[in-house]
Design a protein around this motif. Structure first.
Motif, mmCIF file in Angstrom:
data_model
loop_
_atom_site.group_PDB
_atom_site.id
_atom_site.type_symbol
_atom_site.label_atom_id
_atom_site.label_comp_id
_atom_site.label_asym_id
_atom_site.label_seq_id
_atom_site.Cartn_x
_atom_site.Cartn_y
_atom_site.Cartn_z
ATOM 1 N N LEU A 1 0.935 -1.234 -0.054
ATOM 2 C CA LEU A 1 0.040 0.135 -0.072
ATOM 3 C C LEU A 1 0.700 1.046 0.186
ATOM 4 O O LEU A 1 0.458 2.280 -0.471
ATOM 5 C CB LEU A 1 -1.071 -0.073 1.369
ATOM 6 N N GLY A 2 2.113 1.171 0.738
ATOM 7 C CA GLY A 2 2.901 2.183 0.640
ATOM 8 C C GLY A 2 3.416 2.633 -0.902
ATOM 9 O O GLY A 2 3.450 3.600 -1.312
ATOM 10 N N ASN A 3 3.800 1.621 -1.780
ATOM 11 C CA ASN A 3 4.064 1.681 -3.147
ATOM 12 C C ASN A 3 2.883 2.438 -3.961
ATOM 13 O O ASN A 3 2.848 3.250 -4.674
ATOM 14 C CB ASN A 3 4.245 0.649 -3.963
ATOM 15 N N ILE A 4 1.607 1.709 -3.366
ATOM 16 C CA ILE A 4 0.427 2.252 -4.132
ATOM 17 C C ILE A 4 0.110 3.718 -4.046
ATOM 18 O O ILE A 4 -0.406 4.610 -4.685
ATOM 19 C CB ILE A 4 -0.962 1.353 -3.741
ATOM 20 N N PHE A 5 0.286 4.188 -2.742
ATOM 21 C CA PHE A 5 0.197 5.706 -2.368
ATOM 22 C C PHE A 5 0.826 6.667 -3.285
ATOM 23 O O PHE A 5 0.422 7.628 -3.607
ATOM 24 C CB PHE A 5 0.353 5.594 -0.791
ATOM 25 N N HIS B 1 -1.028 -8.066 -3.601
ATOM 26 C CA HIS B 1 -0.954 -9.410 -4.018
ATOM 27 C C HIS B 1 -1.847 -10.373 -2.805
ATOM 28 O O HIS B 1 -2.820 -11.073 -3.324
ATOM 29 C CB HIS B 1 0.493 -9.796 -4.197
ATOM 30 N N TYR B 2 -1.600 -9.938 -1.604
ATOM 31 C CA TYR B 2 -2.291 -10.750 -0.344
ATOM 32 C C TYR B 2 -3.771 -10.210 -0.588
ATOM 33 O O TYR B 2 -4.637 -10.965 -0.313
ATOM 34 C CB TYR B 2 -1.482 -10.168 0.650
ATOM 35 N N LEU B 3 -4.063 -8.772 -0.647
ATOM 36 C CA LEU B 3 -5.444 -8.269 -0.606
ATOM 37 C C LEU B 3 -6.191 -8.882 -1.722
ATOM 38 O O LEU B 3 -7.576 -9.427 -1.527
ATOM 39 C CB LEU B 3 -5.245 -6.888 -0.499
ATOM 40 N N ILE C 1 8.144 -9.142 -10.900
ATOM 41 C CA ILE C 1 8.051 -8.263 -12.085
ATOM 42 C C ILE C 1 6.725 -8.525 -12.727
ATOM 43 O O ILE C 1 5.948 -7.406 -12.868
ATOM 44 C CB ILE C 1 9.118 -8.745 -13.106
ATOM 45 N N GLN C 2 6.034 -9.657 -12.799
ATOM 46 C CA GLN C 2 4.722 -9.741 -13.082
ATOM 47 C C GLN C 2 3.900 -9.094 -12.324
ATOM 48 O O GLN C 2 2.847 -8.339 -12.675
ATOM 49 C CB GLN C 2 4.492 -11.231 -13.113
ATOM 50 N N ASP C 3 3.807 -8.888 -10.820
ATOM 51 C CA ASP C 3 3.137 -8.477 -10.013
ATOM 52 C C ASP C 3 2.990 -7.094 -10.232
ATOM 53 O O ASP C 3 1.799 -6.252 -10.209
ATOM 54 C CB ASP C 3 3.868 -8.699 -8.541
ATOM 55 N N ALA D 1 6.208 -6.951 4.285
ATOM 56 C CA ALA D 1 4.798 -6.457 5.136
ATOM 57 C C ALA D 1 3.710 -7.344 4.455
ATOM 58 O O ALA D 1 2.872 -6.565 3.859
ATOM 59 C CB ALA D 1 4.485 -4.887 5.211
ATOM 60 N N GLY D 2 3.627 -8.639 4.595
ATOM 61 C CA GLY D 2 2.608 -9.282 3.964
ATOM 62 C C GLY D 2 1.249 -8.845 3.729
ATOM 63 O O GLY D 2 0.691 -8.712 2.641
#
Ligand SMILES: [Zn+2]
Length: 295
Positions: free
Chosen positions: A22-26, A258-260, A59-61, A252-253
């Motif tokens: 979520l930090g990257n997404i922010f 990906h986890y969400l 990378i795919q993620d 931070a899983g």
């Protein structure tokens, strides 16, 4: 307020060493909102120099997550194959080498044989104490990193979104940065500058934790006489912290997208979770809803 037509190009610059969280997404969401407001294009620049850490799944993620969250980019690879064939940092090795040669000409580059453990022993904050600065080790010695002597570095000027400048000295933790790693490949601070110059980036959005990196990159750019980079506008945003007040990490899983997604979250629900982490009062359902946070 940063207005339309102000910037030409910004970038998303993920490192594929873990799933995006979520930090990257922010950070990407703010980048997208700012790009939309100012009319800037967005380059997807995947920092894949470190092949040992650049896992194909990660990378795919990056591609999957950006598309899932409707985060658009206008330049750069559309998939892992295009990354490999056209955009990998491995295709720009001669550019990094040219930059290294220029720095060598400045006479400020020296070889450092210290291990990570030795550096940590000498300073609790991990800052390098200049141990090898005057040892005169030959640059072609086996298993040495190349560092840039910053003893004589001047105050660095950082251009902000509204065009004003902030002046700051290089913080301890980026003094004498590694510019070439022990494996012979360019280090992050150097490749990042070279890439941003090469792609014509004039707007960089990143977390406050990268403020020292911004300063050292501007210092490197001034030695390289890359005036375009010195004119880049920087926007440093707040960080999302975990319950221990630490910034989120790639391990931070439960904050990884990906986890969400595996838990069945829709894109809207991922943005809602991001809104909660940011303690926003209103709903967050899309990256555009973050525009109000921008200066
Ligand atoms: Zn050393």
């Amino acid at each position: 307020m940063a207005s339309a037509g102000l910037f030409r190009k910004t970038r998303f610059a993920p490192t594929p060493s873990g799933y995006l969280h979520l930090g990257n997404i922010f950070s990407f969401a703010l980048t997208a909102a700012l790009a939309e407001r100012t009319g800037a294009g967005i380059l997807l620049r995947i920092d894949d120099m470190d092949r040992e850490r650049a896992n194909p799944d990660y990378i795919q993620d990056i591609f999957d997550t950006l598309r899932f969250l409707d985060l658009p980019w206008t330049e750069g690879p559309q998939d892992a194959q295009e990354l490999e064939s056209h955009y990998s940092q491995r295709h720009r090795l001669n550019l990094y080498k040219q930059a290294l040669d220029k720095l060598l000409d400045s006479g400020l580059v020296y070889a450092c044989s210290c291990s990570r453990a030795q550096i940590l022993k000498q300073s609790t904050d991990g800052a390098y104490r200049g141990t090898c600065r005057h040892k005169g080790l030959a640059l072609d010695t086996q298993d040495v990193a190349w560092r840039l002597n910053t003893e004589s570095a001047q105050t660095v000027s950082v251009k902000t979104l509204d065009g004003t400048c902030l002046n700051a000295a290089l913080p301890n933790d980026v003094q004498d940065p590694v510019i070439r790693k022990k494996d012979g490949f360019p280090a992050y601070q150097l490749s990042s500058v070279v890439d941003d110059v090469y792609f014509g980036i004039d707007l960089v959005v990143r977390g406050q934790d990268l403020w020292p990196s911004t300063l050292v990159q501007l210092h490197i750019a001034s030695l390289l006489k890359e005036d375009h980079f010195l004119n880049t506008a920087f926007y440093h945003h707040q960080l999302i912290l975990d319950s221990h007040q630490r910034k989120l990490s790639k391990t931070a899983g439960d904050t990884s997208v990906h986890y969400l997604r595996k838990q069945g979250c829709s894109a809207e629900e991922v943005y809602e979770r991001l809104g909660k982490e940011l303690h926003l009062s209103g709903p967050l359902k899309h990256w555009r809803d973050l525009a109000f946070l921008l200066p």
